[in-house]
Motif scaffolding. Structure first.
Motif, PDB file in Angstrom:
ATOM      1  N   LEU A  45       0.838  -1.027   0.276  1.00 42.39           N
ATOM      2  CA  LEU A  45       0.399  -0.116   0.410  1.00 42.39           C
ATOM      3  C   LEU A  45       0.902   1.124  -0.143  1.00 42.39           C
ATOM      4  O   LEU A  45       1.945   0.983   0.805  1.00 42.39           O
ATOM      5  N   HIS A  46       0.441   2.208  -0.803  1.00 44.79           N
ATOM      6  CA  HIS A  46       1.023   3.631  -0.675  1.00 44.79           C
ATOM      7  C   HIS A  46       0.275   4.362  -0.591  1.00 44.79           C
ATOM      8  O   HIS A  46      -0.787   4.541  -1.198  1.00 44.79           O
ATOM      9  N   SER A  89       5.553  11.757   7.940  1.00 45.28           N
ATOM     10  CA  SER A  89       5.994  11.122   7.513  1.00 45.28           C
ATOM     11  C   SER A  89       6.816  11.611   5.118  1.00 45.28           C
ATOM     12  O   SER A  89       5.068  12.099   4.849  1.00 45.28           O
ATOM     13  N   THR A  90       7.730  11.355   5.212  1.00 48.88           N
ATOM     14  CA  THR A  90       7.668  11.761   3.580  1.00 48.88           C
ATOM     15  C   THR A  90       8.078  10.359   2.994  1.00 48.88           C
ATOM     16  O   THR A  90       8.697  10.951   1.567  1.00 48.88           O
ATOM     17  N   ASP A  91       7.450   9.527   3.415  1.00 43.58           N
ATOM     18  CA  ASP A  91       8.145   8.208   2.736  1.00 43.58           C
ATOM     19  C   ASP A  91       6.429   7.117   2.401  1.00 43.58           C
ATOM     20  O   ASP A  91       5.299   7.433   2.863  1.00 43.58           O
ATOM     21  N   SER A  92       5.827   6.968   1.501  1.00 44.46           N
ATOM     22  CA  SER A  92       5.131   6.482   0.612  1.00 44.46           C
ATOM     23  C   SER A  92       4.745   5.122   1.266  1.00 44.46           C
ATOM     24  O   SER A  92       3.275   4.788   1.389  1.00 44.46           O
ATOM     25  N   LEU A  94       5.644   5.168   4.908  1.00 50.50           N
ATOM     26  CA  LEU A  94       5.860   5.426   6.008  1.00 50.50           C
ATOM     27  C   LEU A  94       7.141   4.858   6.729  1.00 50.50           C
ATOM     28  O   LEU A  94       6.740   4.396   8.096  1.00 50.50           O
ATOM     29  N   LEU A  95       7.972   4.299   5.985  1.00 48.62           N
ATOM     30  CA  LEU A  95       9.610   3.823   6.323  1.00 48.62           C
ATOM     31  C   LEU A  95       9.765   4.880   7.504  1.00 48.62           C
ATOM     32  O   LEU A  95      10.731   4.058   8.722  1.00 48.62           O
ATOM     33  N   ASP A  96       9.686   5.955   7.796  1.00 47.36           N
ATOM     34  CA  ASP A  96      10.572   6.799   8.325  1.00 47.36           C
ATOM     35  C   ASP A  96       9.774   7.271   9.770  1.00 47.36           C
ATOM     36  O   ASP A  96       9.811   8.088  10.692  1.00 47.36           O
TER      37      ASP A  96
END
Length: 210
Positions: A45-46, A89-92, A94-96
């Motif tokens: 999912l993004h 978050s800036t990651d699609s 949400l890894l951050d």
């Protein structure tokens, strides 16, 4: 005798060094190949970020974290919200984000499990597991984490279970593990098997057209 003993230990040490080097070489090739597989799969999912107060009524937005994360490919609306966090978050995937700071949107979780329940009988991965096991129950696993043959995934990576009879999935037997499964872990957002995320997005887009 001392010379012979020293030569023996030197041989043992050399052997251990060779074994360690081979193991390092093996690990350095296996892990990247897994990462490439995950990136190519296209099943994750993004999401993109929005302000919670822009999508929800003020009285409800005040009780939730500041940011909401909406499913890509769907117009921003309540049904597309995957979850909430006070961190941006800036990651699609949400890894951050810290998984413990992420609050899943329960209506979205319910819909996701309904899609899995509707399509799990047509999932080649689960059907093959059923064929091999013959009877009992089979886990429907989240595909975001590394799989180890013969090992049961962590509870946070088990979407649910299905009942198996005579090597086939019993229709309507899917039971979600909503309390244990987590939409977000340190491996990122959930990765649904067998292209089910496309079906999930298609359902939400179809609602927009009604």
């Amino acid at each position: 005798v001392d010379t012979h003993r020293a030569e023996k230990w030197q041989h043992v040490l050399t052997t251990l060094i060779v074994i360690a080097a081979n193991m390092f070489r093996l690990l350095s090739t296996v892990r990247p190949s897994f990462l490439l597989r995950s990136q190519r799969s296209g099943r994750r999912l993004h999401v993109h970020v929005a302000l919670t107060k822009e999508l929800l009524p003020a009285e409800k937005a005040e009780q939730l974290p500041r940011y909401c994360y909406c499913l890509d490919g769907v117009t921003d609306k309540v049904s597309s919200i995957v979850g909430f966090s006070d961190s941006k978050s800036t990651d699609s995937q949400l890894l951050d984000l810290e998984p413990n700071d992420f609050v899943a949107n329960q209506p979205f979780v319910t819909r996701m499990h309904r899609v899995v329940a509707d399509h799990v009988c047509h999932c080649p991965l689960t059907c093959e597991a059923a064929r091999v096991q013959k009877q009992g129950y089979v886990h429907v696993a989240d595909e975001r984490a590394t799989k180890f043959p013969g090992r049961i995934p962590l509870p946070q990576d088990i979407l649910g279970t299905v009942e198996i009879q005579h090597g086939r999935i019993l229709p309507g037997s899917y039971q979600p593990m909503s309390q244990a499964h987590r939409l977000l872990t340190s491996h990122g957002l959930t990765e649904l098997p067998c292209g089910m995320e496309e079906r999930l997005v298609a359902e939400l887009v179809a609602e927009e057209d009604v």
